[in-house]
Scaffold this active site. Structure first.
Site, short mmCIF file in Angstrom:
data_model
loop_
_atom_site.label_atom_id
_atom_site.label_comp_id
_atom_site.label_asym_id
_atom_site.label_seq_id
_atom_site.Cartn_x
_atom_site.Cartn_y
_atom_site.Cartn_z
N LYS A 11 37.95 29.37 4.83
CA LYS A 11 36.64 29.13 4.20
C LYS A 11 35.77 30.39 4.24
O LYS A 11 35.00 30.62 3.33
CB LYS A 11 35.89 27.97 4.89
N LYS B 58 47.23 24.00 -1.17
CA LYS B 58 46.86 22.60 -0.93
C LYS B 58 45.96 22.07 -2.06
O LYS B 58 45.09 22.79 -2.52
CB LYS B 58 46.09 22.54 0.40
N LYS C 32 39.55 19.21 -2.86
CA LYS C 32 38.49 18.64 -3.69
C LYS C 32 37.40 19.63 -4.06
O LYS C 32 36.71 19.45 -5.04
CB LYS C 32 37.88 17.42 -3.02
P1 ATP Z 1 37.36 20.79 0.95
O1 ATP Z 1 38.03 21.39 -0.24
O2 ATP Z 1 35.92 20.47 0.72
O3 ATP Z 1 37.59 21.56 2.22
P2 ATP Z 1 39.53 18.95 1.12
O4 ATP Z 1 39.90 18.54 -0.26
O5 ATP Z 1 40.38 19.99 1.76
O6 ATP Z 1 38.01 19.37 1.18
P3 ATP Z 1 38.97 17.32 3.36
O7 ATP Z 1 37.65 16.65 3.26
O8 ATP Z 1 39.04 18.57 4.19
O9 ATP Z 1 39.54 17.62 1.93
O10 ATP Z 1 40.06 16.31 3.86
C1 ATP Z 1 39.91 14.93 3.98
C2 ATP Z 1 41.14 14.34 4.63
O11 ATP Z 1 42.20 14.36 3.70
C3 ATP Z 1 41.64 15.14 5.83
O12 ATP Z 1 42.23 14.26 6.75
C4 ATP Z 1 42.66 16.06 5.24
O13 ATP Z 1 43.63 16.44 6.18
C5 ATP Z 1 43.25 15.18 4.14
N1 ATP Z 1 43.67 15.99 3.00
C6 ATP Z 1 42.87 16.77 2.23
N2 ATP Z 1 43.58 17.38 1.27
C7 ATP Z 1 44.87 16.96 1.44
C8 ATP Z 1 46.08 17.23 0.75
N3 ATP Z 1 46.13 18.05 -0.27
N4 ATP Z 1 47.21 16.60 1.16
C9 ATP Z 1 47.16 15.74 2.20
N5 ATP Z 1 46.06 15.46 2.91
C10 ATP Z 1 44.91 16.05 2.53
#
Ligand code: ATP
Ligand code: LTN
Length: 337
Positions: free
Chosen positions: A117, A199, A202
């Site tokens: 980040k 990955k 969002k």
């Molecule tokens: P950001 O982009 O704002 O960091 P993010 O999309 O990575 O957000 P998080 O809010 O960090 O999502 O994650 C929410 C939950 O979903 C966490 O438990 C994380 O491990 C899981 N998660 C997020 N993205 C994935 C993915 N691509 N595959 C599997 N699990 C995920």
């Protein structure tokens, strides 16, 4: 009264920093909903964590409520699960500060999420981004859970929570329960459809191969049709994460939404090229998400109901959180009020 509850406890959260993706659903929420009967469950919208990256206030407010509607639509029944908004429970920020004082600079510097980040937000590498894991440790330890279901990327934070809790317990006695992370076997790391080495996330922009929980069927189908498969000449659906990461990712998604094993999927698609496979995965996702999207849309119109859910949730959560915090305050030597 609390002593009567013998079920093990489970807790997790997601920050409302963007709309939930298929990744957050398969990696996290889907697994929460499947265990509501076995555990006493606490799930929250991690709005305190969301502001480590600059947010538009109106969007943050809207997304927090949408996320609650989506949790319920994914099967988290508010009668069986305690659903709450993190900022409503002031004990998170209070224990977060205390745990900052028991988290080491070196430990926080090694966190992959912090490094990622900060590389992406060079203009806003704030202290909250750095101490994020101690607030997350507070979120967890306040509720004394047995299990913390998260996707692969969050496992490191849960492991640091162990380190912090053990350090604290080592000084003051058994204050915190040491929780285990629960990372699903299939779906713990869903990759971007257009870049299978990154990955699905969002907070990335729309063109990065993400699928949102609330995307309409035509958008989901478009995303899957343009998914990157592999440049091999084989054109055959076979699970090989190293050499065929794009196809492996699609197989993981298909497996997670249909319950089929990789072997069953390979057999189902014998003789079919990627051109046929991709829309089939898209259709399976559309059908899996359809009832969730429709229910979430219905719930979003009922603001009074959502309000009653998060208010009830806050009442239950604050009771548990306060009990732990009071113990911590006493242990560290703060004078009682
Ligand atoms: P950001 O982009 O704002 O960091 P993010 O999309 O990575 O957000 P998080 O809010 O960090 O999502 O994650 C929410 C939950 O979903 C966490 O438990 C994380 O491990 C899981 N998660 C997020 N993205 C994935 C993915 N691509 N595959 C599997 N699990 C995920
Ligand atoms: N960091 C998590 C969200 C989160 C969380 C938690 C998850 C905040 N506090 C406590 C489990 C337990 C993420 O999804 N990025």
């Amino acid at each position: 009264m609390e002593e009567i509850v013998s079920k093990k406890r489970m807790l997790s959260g997601i920050k409302p920093s963007g709309d939930l993706t298929l990744g957050s659903y398969l990696g996290a929420v889907k697994n929460w909903a499947e265990r509501a009967d076995q555990y006493e469950c606490f799930y929250f919208m991690a709005d305190l964590h969301a502001i480590t990256v600059r947010q538009n206030p109106a969007d943050l407010r809207r997304r927090t409520l949408e996320q609650l509607a989506q949790y319920i639509a994914c099967g988290l029944d508010p009668e069986k699960n305690t659903l709450f908004i993190q900022s409503h429970i002031h004990q998170h920020a209070e224990l977060g500060w205390i745990l900052d004082c028991y988290s080491m600079f070196g430990e926080l510097s090694r966190m992959t999420q912090f490094k990622d980040k900060s590389a992406k937000n060079e203009e806003n590498i704030n202290a909250g981004l750095f101490t994020y894991p101690s607030l997350m440790a507070a979120d967890i330890l306040l509720y004394q859970p047995d299990l913390v279901p998260v996707g692969e990327d969050q496992k490191q934070h849960v492991e640091l929570t162990h380190v912090i809790a053990r350090r604290f317990n080592g000084i003051y006695g058994e204050v915190f329960k040491i929780p285990e992370p629960f990372v699903p076997k299939v779906g713990a790391r869903i990759m971007s459809l257009t870049n299978p080495t990154a990955k699905m996330s969002k907070s990335e922009n729309e063109d990065t191969g993400r699928v949102l929980l609330m995307d309409p069927p035509e958008v989901i189908m478009k995303q899957f049709k343009r998914a990157i498969t592999d440049s091999d000449t084989e054109n055959c659906v076979r699970y090989d994460k190293v050499n065929k990461p794009g196809v492996a990712n699609l197989m993981t998604i298909y497996s997670a939404v249909t319950g089929k094993t990789y072997e069953e999927i390979e057999n189902e698609f014998i003789g079919c090229g990627y051109g046929k496979f991709k829309p089939m995965v898209g259709e399976a996702v559309v059908e899996h998400l359809r009832p969730i999207r429709e229910e979430a849309q219905r719930l979003m119109k009922d603001k009074a109901y959502l309000e009653s859910v998060y208010r009830d949730g806050a009442e239950k959560a604050s009771y548990v959180a306060e009990k732990t915090l009071r113990k911590v305050y006493k242990k560290v030597g703060f004078v009682a009020k």
